[in-house]
Design a protein around this motif. Structure first.
Motif, PDB file in Angstrom:
ATOM      1  N   GLU A   8       0.825  -1.200   0.000  1.00  0.00           N
ATOM      2  CA  GLU A   8       0.000   0.000   0.000  1.00  0.00           C
ATOM      3  C   GLU A   8       0.867   1.260   0.000  1.00  0.00           C
ATOM      4  OE1 GLU A   8      -3.157   1.867   3.049  1.00  0.00           O
ATOM      5  OE2 GLU A   8      -3.483  -0.251   2.565  1.00  0.00           O
ATOM      6  N   GLU A   9       1.919   1.264   0.811  1.00  0.00           N
ATOM      7  CA  GLU A   9       2.836   2.406   0.862  1.00  0.00           C
ATOM      8  C   GLU A   9       3.542   2.602  -0.474  1.00  0.00           C
ATOM      9  OE1 GLU A   9       5.574   1.959   4.126  1.00  0.00           O
ATOM     10  OE2 GLU A   9       3.947   1.826   5.594  1.00  0.00           O
ATOM     11  N   LYS A  10       3.943   1.515  -1.092  1.00  0.00           N
ATOM     12  CA  LYS A  10       4.638   1.583  -2.381  1.00  0.00           C
ATOM     13  C   LYS A  10       3.712   2.144  -3.462  1.00  0.00           C
ATOM     14  CE  LYS A  10       7.796  -1.056  -5.205  1.00  0.00           C
ATOM     15  NZ  LYS A  10       8.515  -2.300  -5.372  1.00  0.00           N
ATOM     16  N   ILE A  11       2.480   1.665  -3.481  1.00  0.00           N
ATOM     17  CA  ILE A  11       1.512   2.154  -4.463  1.00  0.00           C
ATOM     18  C   ILE A  11       1.202   3.628  -4.216  1.00  0.00           C
ATOM     19  CG2 ILE A  11      -0.879   1.937  -5.254  1.00  0.00           C
ATOM     20  CD1 ILE A  11      -0.537  -1.117  -4.874  1.00  0.00           C
ATOM     21  N   GLU A  12       1.060   4.014  -2.958  1.00  0.00           N
ATOM     22  CA  GLU A  12       0.807   5.416  -2.625  1.00  0.00           C
ATOM     23  C   GLU A  12       1.967   6.301  -3.080  1.00  0.00           C
ATOM     24  OE1 GLU A  12       0.103   8.111   1.339  1.00  0.00           O
ATOM     25  OE2 GLU A  12      -0.714   6.071   1.327  1.00  0.00           O
ATOM     26  N   LYS A  13       3.179   5.819  -2.894  1.00  0.00           N
ATOM     27  CA  LYS A  13       4.372   6.569  -3.318  1.00  0.00           C
ATOM     28  C   LYS A  13       4.385   6.726  -4.844  1.00  0.00           C
ATOM     29  CE  LYS A  13       9.389   6.512  -3.052  1.00  0.00           C
ATOM     30  NZ  LYS A  13      10.577   5.749  -2.645  1.00  0.00           N
ATOM     31  N   ILE A  14       4.076   5.650  -5.547  1.00  0.00           N
ATOM     32  CA  ILE A  14       4.014   5.699  -7.012  1.00  0.00           C
ATOM     33  C   ILE A  14       2.949   6.698  -7.457  1.00  0.00           C
ATOM     34  CG2 ILE A  14       3.316   4.365  -9.052  1.00  0.00           C
ATOM     35  CD1 ILE A  14       4.724   1.940  -7.737  1.00  0.00           C
ATOM     36  N   TYR A  15       1.796   6.655  -6.809  1.00  0.00           N
ATOM     37  CA  TYR A  15       0.710   7.580  -7.143  1.00  0.00           C
ATOM     38  C   TYR A  15       1.163   9.025  -6.956  1.00  0.00           C
ATOM     39  CZ  TYR A  15      -3.759  10.013  -6.861  1.00  0.00           C
ATOM     40  OH  TYR A  15      -4.787  10.888  -7.057  1.00  0.00           O
ATOM     41  N   ARG A  16       1.718   9.342  -5.811  1.00  0.00           N
ATOM     42  CA  ARG A  16       2.161  10.720  -5.537  1.00  0.00           C
ATOM     43  C   ARG A  16       3.227  11.172  -6.532  1.00  0.00           C
ATOM     44  NH1 ARG A  16       2.515   8.992  -0.145  1.00  0.00           N
ATOM     45  NH2 ARG A  16       4.778   9.088  -0.328  1.00  0.00           N
ATOM     46  N   HIS A  17       4.118  10.258  -6.889  1.00  0.00           N
ATOM     47  CA  HIS A  17       5.237  10.610  -7.758  1.00  0.00           C
ATOM     48  C   HIS A  17       4.811  10.811  -9.222  1.00  0.00           C
ATOM     49  CE1 HIS A  17       9.462  10.933  -8.745  1.00  0.00           C
ATOM     50  NE2 HIS A  17       9.282  10.073  -9.740  1.00  0.00           N
TER      51      HIS A  17
END
Length: 179
Positions: A8-17
């Motif tokens: 979830e954290e990885k996907i959130e980071k990808i989304y923000r980036h």
């Protein structure tokens, strides 16, 4: 539980980036901010749904833009809209130093370029947006469009030639150098 939180954290980071770049691409492709918002959401839903299925993603950015390209083309095929790029295509370059007549000329030029780009074939439109507007490299563009670098070069050259014909001017003045 730990793996789910990490994912979830990885996907959130990808989304923000990548959100803003994907949104800009989709605004350029659709010409409509509301459609671009919906399409961007669709892109990240697809990213989320297929993220766990993809074991090895060599370049996340090109993978996401490949999804964005497919979402945009699907949307284009469904709607078959006639006028693209009405708002938000170019970065607003309004300056307080510009004379009113310069602003009118600039807005008219933007309108003409939007119209000309909207009449390009979808693959030419995509390569112009990626290379000429978003300034992706030839390699990144080829990965996103899932074609050879040679095809990107040829399509970009042909698209600029077509734009030049449509605009009756030197496209390099408007978009930049074709190389």
């Amino acid at each position: 539980m730990f793996d789910d939180e990490k994912l979830e954290e990885k996907i959130e980071k990808i989304y923000r980036h990548h959100y803003l770049e994907v949104y800009r691409f989709l605004v350029c492709f659709s010409g409509n901010q509301n459609d671009a918002e919906d399409l961007t959401q669709e892109v990240f839903i697809r990213v989320l749904n297929s993220f766990t299925k993809k074991n090895s993603i060599s370049n996340v950015k090109t993978w996401i833009f490949t999804i964005a390209k497919h979402v945009a083309i699907d949307h284009y095929r469904k709607k078959r809209f006639s006028s693209l790029f009405k708002d938000g295509f170019f970065k607003q370059i309004a300056s307080t130093e510009k004379e009113p007549n310069e602003l009118v000329e600039q807005n008219e030029l933007k309108r003409l370029v939007h119209l000309a780009i909207s009449k390009l074939k979808p693959n030419y439109r995509a390569v112009v947006i990626l290379r000429g507007i978003n300034e992706f490299s030839i390699k990144e563009t080829s990965e996103i469009l899932q074609c050879s670098e040679s095809k990107v070069k040829v399509d970009y050259h042909r698209a600029l030639k077509e734009l030049k014909k449509r605009l009756h001017m030197d496209v390099e003045e408007v978009i930049g150098n074709a190389n």
